[in-house]
Design a protein around this motif. Structure first.
Motif, PDB file in Angstrom:
ATOM      1  N   TYR B  31      42.848  38.845  47.073  1.00 54.00           N
ATOM      2  CA  TYR B  31      44.129  38.539  46.947  1.00 54.00           C
ATOM      3  C   TYR B  31      44.895  39.941  46.165  1.00 54.00           C
ATOM      4  N   ALA B  94      43.396  38.677  42.274  1.00 55.05           N
ATOM      5  CA  ALA B  94      42.694  37.408  42.248  1.00 55.05           C
ATOM      6  C   ALA B  94      41.410  37.606  43.294  1.00 55.05           C
ATOM      7  N   GLY B  96      39.564  35.083  44.615  1.00 54.55           N
ATOM      8  CA  GLY B  96      39.550  34.419  45.836  1.00 54.55           C
ATOM      9  C   GLY B  96      40.747  33.172  45.470  1.00 54.55           C
ATOM     10  N   ASN B  99      40.993  31.227  42.007  1.00 60.08           N
ATOM     11  CA  ASN B  99      40.472  32.125  40.831  1.00 60.08           C
ATOM     12  C   ASN B  99      41.746  32.553  39.998  1.00 60.08           C
ATOM     13  N   THR B 100      41.719  32.809  38.823  1.00 58.35           N
ATOM     14  CA  THR B 100      42.546  33.404  37.967  1.00 58.35           C
ATOM     15  C   THR B 100      43.200  34.695  38.338  1.00 58.35           C
ATOM     16  N   ILE B 101      44.314  34.788  38.304  1.00 57.54           N
ATOM     17  CA  ILE B 101      45.361  36.196  38.585  1.00 57.54           C
ATOM     18  C   ILE B 101      45.186  36.839  37.459  1.00 57.54           C
ATOM     19  N   TYR B 102      44.856  38.420  37.576  1.00 54.44           N
ATOM     20  CA  TYR B 102      44.823  39.354  36.722  1.00 54.44           C
ATOM     21  C   TYR B 102      45.888  40.237  36.907  1.00 54.44           C
TER      22      TYR B 102
END
Lengths: 114, 112
Positions: B31, B94, B96, B99-102
């Motif tokens: 993502y 991210a 998947g 999951n956390t977004i960075y």
């Protein structure tokens, strides 16, 4: 209409005391909540999160509390340090969110005074 | 360990010109996102991608287009820049779903 709101644009706290940052949401489909911290001229960095099946999550000096019935969460920082001075964003993610997207609040600027 | 980089970091452009911002990630994350940050509005989603050539609109997509021809690159294009598009743009990724977004470090765009 904002689905995630941080009603305090700024907060000033003395070093060593507790900082409490608040966040309200309106969408009952949100099931996961996150806090991000942002320093000037940098991107937001993930701080701590909580699932809707919990009411508290703790990580060192940072604790997030979730009150689902009130649609309210808060971030507690104890003890506050000058390096915690930053903008804090609350974010939420909903169920059936195929894009894994986050909805953010407007942010709260925390200033920790030495 | 950046993992995600944006270019250019700063740009000044004139009204009516096209502008492309590039986001590059080295994590093979599925993502990718483009957000803009404006005072009082926090971060608002412009477009996102859930795979190569798979993109969708976010909250504030008018005036923007995106492309993702490779996993690692996500391009944001302002087709004809306007002063209201003066903002800080953040790319994010991210691994998947769930999951956390960075986030990347941001691109400061000024449209004059």
């Amino acid at each position: 209409d904002q689905q995630v709101k941080q009603n305090s644009p700024s907060l000033s706290v003395q070093e060593g005391r507790i900082s409490i940052l608040n966040c309200d949401y309106t969408n009952s489909m949100f099931d996961y909540f996150l806090w991000y911290k942002k320093y000037p001229a940098e991107g937001p960095t993930f701080l701590i999160s909580i699932s809707s099946i919990k009411d508290k999550n703790e990580d060192g000096r940072f604790t997030v509390f979730l009150n689902k019935s009130a649609k309210h969460l808060s971030l507690h920082i104890v003890p506050s340090q000058p390096g915690d001075s930053a903008v804090y964003f609350c974010a939420a993610r909903g169920t059936n969110n195929a894009g894994n997207m986050l909805t953010f609040g407007g942010g709260t600027r925390l200033m920790v005074k030495p | 360990d950046a993992g995600i980089t944006q270019s250019p970091r700063h740009k000044v452009t004139e009204t009516g010109t096209p502008v492309t911002l590039r986001c590059h990630q080295t994590e093979n994350h599925r993502y990718m996102y483009w957000y803009r940050q404006d005072p009082g509005h926090g971060l608002r989603l412009i477009h996102y991608s859930y795979g190569v050539k798979d993109t969708d609109k976010g909250e504030v997509s008018d005036g923007y287009s995106v492309s993702r021809s490779k996993t690692e690159d996500f391009l944001l294009t302002l087709e004809s820049a306007t002063s209201s598009q003066t903002s800080v743009y953040f790319c994010a990724m991210a691994q998947g779903r769930g999951n956390t977004i960075y986030f990347g470090e941001g691109s400061w765009l000024t449209v004059v």
